[in-house]
Design a protein around this motif. Structure first.
Motif, PDB file in Angstrom:
ATOM      1  N   LEU A 143       0.889  -1.114   0.121  1.00 19.88           N
ATOM      2  CA  LEU A 143      -0.007   0.121   0.027  1.00 19.88           C
ATOM      3  C   LEU A 143       0.901   1.083   0.023  1.00 19.88           C
ATOM      4  O   LEU A 143       0.713   2.260  -0.720  1.00 19.88           O
ATOM      5  N   GLN A 144       2.075   1.168   0.813  1.00 14.51           N
ATOM      6  CA  GLN A 144       2.632   2.373   0.729  1.00 14.51           C
ATOM      7  C   GLN A 144       3.323   2.608  -0.705  1.00 14.51           C
ATOM      8  O   GLN A 144       3.121   3.897  -1.123  1.00 14.51           O
ATOM      9  N   GLY A 145       3.804   1.726  -1.432  1.00 15.04           N
ATOM     10  CA  GLY A 145       4.229   1.860  -2.788  1.00 15.04           C
ATOM     11  C   GLY A 145       3.217   2.310  -3.694  1.00 15.04           C
ATOM     12  O   GLY A 145       3.468   3.157  -4.444  1.00 15.04           O
ATOM     13  N   CYS A 146       1.873   1.951  -3.365  1.00 14.54           N
ATOM     14  CA  CYS A 146       0.751   2.603  -4.135  1.00 14.54           C
ATOM     15  C   CYS A 146       0.598   3.825  -4.040  1.00 14.54           C
ATOM     16  O   CYS A 146       0.264   4.876  -4.749  1.00 14.54           O
ATOM     17  N   ILE A 147       0.573   4.231  -2.493  1.00 14.12           N
ATOM     18  CA  ILE A 147       0.534   5.728  -1.971  1.00 14.12           C
ATOM     19  C   ILE A 147       1.584   6.607  -2.811  1.00 14.12           C
ATOM     20  O   ILE A 147       1.406   7.644  -3.351  1.00 14.12           O
ATOM     21  N   GLU A 148       2.928   6.152  -2.970  1.00 11.79           N
ATOM     22  CA  GLU A 148       3.847   6.920  -3.424  1.00 11.79           C
ATOM     23  C   GLU A 148       3.724   7.001  -4.903  1.00 11.79           C
ATOM     24  O   GLU A 148       4.053   7.977  -5.652  1.00 11.79           O
ATOM     25  N   ALA A 149       3.606   5.956  -5.706  1.00 11.99           N
ATOM     26  CA  ALA A 149       3.052   5.743  -7.127  1.00 11.99           C
ATOM     27  C   ALA A 149       2.187   6.959  -7.371  1.00 11.99           C
ATOM     28  O   ALA A 149       2.219   7.658  -8.406  1.00 11.99           O
ATOM     29  N   ALA A 150       0.959   6.995  -6.562  1.00 12.83           N
ATOM     30  CA  ALA A 150      -0.172   8.047  -6.794  1.00 12.83           C
ATOM     31  C   ALA A 150       0.303   9.518  -6.630  1.00 12.83           C
ATOM     32  O   ALA A 150       0.035  10.489  -7.388  1.00 12.83           O
ATOM     33  N   MET A 151       1.150   9.492  -5.822  1.00 10.18           N
ATOM     34  CA  MET A 151       1.768  11.083  -5.467  1.00 10.18           C
ATOM     35  C   MET A 151       2.576  11.419  -6.742  1.00 10.18           C
ATOM     36  O   MET A 151       2.597  12.514  -7.223  1.00 10.18           O
ATOM     37  N   GLU A 152       3.265  10.437  -7.318  1.00 12.32           N
ATOM     38  CA  GLU A 152       4.209  10.664  -8.617  1.00 12.32           C
ATOM     39  C   GLU A 152       3.274  10.940  -9.769  1.00 12.32           C
ATOM     40  O   GLU A 152       3.696  11.797 -10.629  1.00 12.32           O
ATOM     41  N   GLU A 153       2.059  10.244  -9.665  1.00 14.37           N
ATOM     42  CA  GLU A 153       1.157  10.431 -10.833  1.00 14.37           C
ATOM     43  C   GLU A 153       0.311  11.844 -10.596  1.00 14.37           C
ATOM     44  O   GLU A 153      -0.120  12.521 -11.518  1.00 14.37           O
ATOM     45  N   GLY A 154       0.434  12.452  -9.588  1.00  9.05           N
ATOM     46  CA  GLY A 154       0.052  13.801  -9.491  1.00  9.05           C
ATOM     47  C   GLY A 154      -1.098  14.097  -8.280  1.00  9.05           C
ATOM     48  O   GLY A 154      -1.699  14.896  -7.971  1.00  9.05           O
ATOM     49  N   TRP A 155      -1.365  12.963  -7.534  1.00  6.05           N
ATOM     50  CA  TRP A 155      -2.200  13.115  -6.392  1.00  6.05           C
ATOM     51  C   TRP A 155      -1.468  13.871  -5.151  1.00  6.05           C
ATOM     52  O   TRP A 155      -0.702  13.718  -4.654  1.00  6.05           O
ATOM     53  N   ARG A 179     -12.260  15.839  -6.079  1.00  2.00           N
ATOM     54  CA  ARG A 179     -12.790  14.405  -6.202  1.00  2.00           C
ATOM     55  C   ARG A 179     -12.053  13.324  -5.960  1.00  2.00           C
ATOM     56  O   ARG A 179     -10.617  13.720  -6.005  1.00  2.00           O
ATOM     57  N   PRO A 180     -12.063  12.273  -5.457  1.00  2.00           N
ATOM     58  CA  PRO A 180     -11.179  11.287  -5.335  1.00  2.00           C
ATOM     59  C   PRO A 180     -10.465  10.929  -6.421  1.00  2.00           C
ATOM     60  O   PRO A 180     -10.712  11.057  -7.409  1.00  2.00           O
ATOM     61  N   TRP A 181      -9.077  10.718  -6.089  1.00  2.00           N
ATOM     62  CA  TRP A 181      -8.055  10.271  -6.836  1.00  2.00           C
ATOM     63  C   TRP A 181      -8.102   8.565  -7.177  1.00  2.00           C
ATOM     64  O   TRP A 181      -8.186   7.953  -6.000  1.00  2.00           O
ATOM     65  N   ILE A 182      -8.318   8.194  -8.283  1.00  2.00           N
ATOM     66  CA  ILE A 182      -8.177   6.602  -8.286  1.00  2.00           C
ATOM     67  C   ILE A 182      -7.059   6.351  -8.683  1.00  2.00           C
ATOM     68  O   ILE A 182      -6.419   6.533 -10.076  1.00  2.00           O
ATOM     69  N   HIS A 183      -6.276   5.184  -8.177  1.00  2.00           N
ATOM     70  CA  HIS A 183      -5.085   4.506  -8.422  1.00  2.00           C
ATOM     71  C   HIS A 183      -5.318   3.122  -8.702  1.00  2.00           C
ATOM     72  O   HIS A 183      -5.563   2.290  -7.783  1.00  2.00           O
ATOM     73  N   GLU A 184      -5.096   2.553  -9.580  1.00  2.00           N
ATOM     74  CA  GLU A 184      -5.105   1.061 -10.176  1.00  2.00           C
ATOM     75  C   GLU A 184      -3.885   0.402  -9.874  1.00  2.00           C
ATOM     76  O   GLU A 184      -3.048   0.919 -10.610  1.00  2.00           O
ATOM     77  N   ALA A 185      -3.501  -0.189  -8.934  1.00  2.00           N
ATOM     78  CA  ALA A 185      -2.122  -0.990  -8.459  1.00  2.00           C
ATOM     79  C   ALA A 185      -1.952  -1.836  -9.658  1.00  2.00           C
ATOM     80  O   ALA A 185      -2.675  -2.728  -9.988  1.00  2.00           O
TER      81      ALA A 185
END
Length: 103
Positions: A75-87, A94-100
């Motif tokens: 989950l930490q890796g997914c959070i960090e990836a979403a931040m890199e994508e712009g979250w 609106r909620p930001w959706i990240h598909e792992a």
């Protein structure tokens, strides 16, 4: 081993990210097939921009993660990836959706 908890906190840098299970198995995913475990993440639930992490069905199936430690790392890796994508966790909107990505 105890039961898998359906909420918790992950610390990344100076920020605390509160997470909670939205659902264990969901409807169809964007890539086709059945959606899997879905997690909501926020620094201030209900007041800041929510991140929704959608895991592929094949990762956990209809079961729960076997290891809380491994799940927290994933989950930490997914959070960090979403931040890199712009979250931006402290923004509004609106909620930001990240598909792992499948592992």
């Amino acid at each position: 081993m105890g039961a898998f908890r359906d909420s918790g906190v992950i610390v990344i840098g100076d920020d605390e990210f509160h997470w909670q299970v939205r659902h264990w198995v969901g409807g169809p995913s964007k890539g086709g097939g059945c959606g899997g475990l879905s997690i909501t993440v926020s620094t201030d639930p209900g007041k800041r921009r929510e991140l929704i992490v959608e895991f592929p069905y094949v990762e956990f199936g209809q079961g729960k993660p076997k290891s809380e430690i491994q799940f927290a790392k994933r989950l930490q890796g997914c959070i960090e990836a979403a931040m890199e994508e712009g979250w931006r966790a402290n923004s509004r909107g609106r909620p930001w959706i990240h598909e792992a990505d499948p592992v």
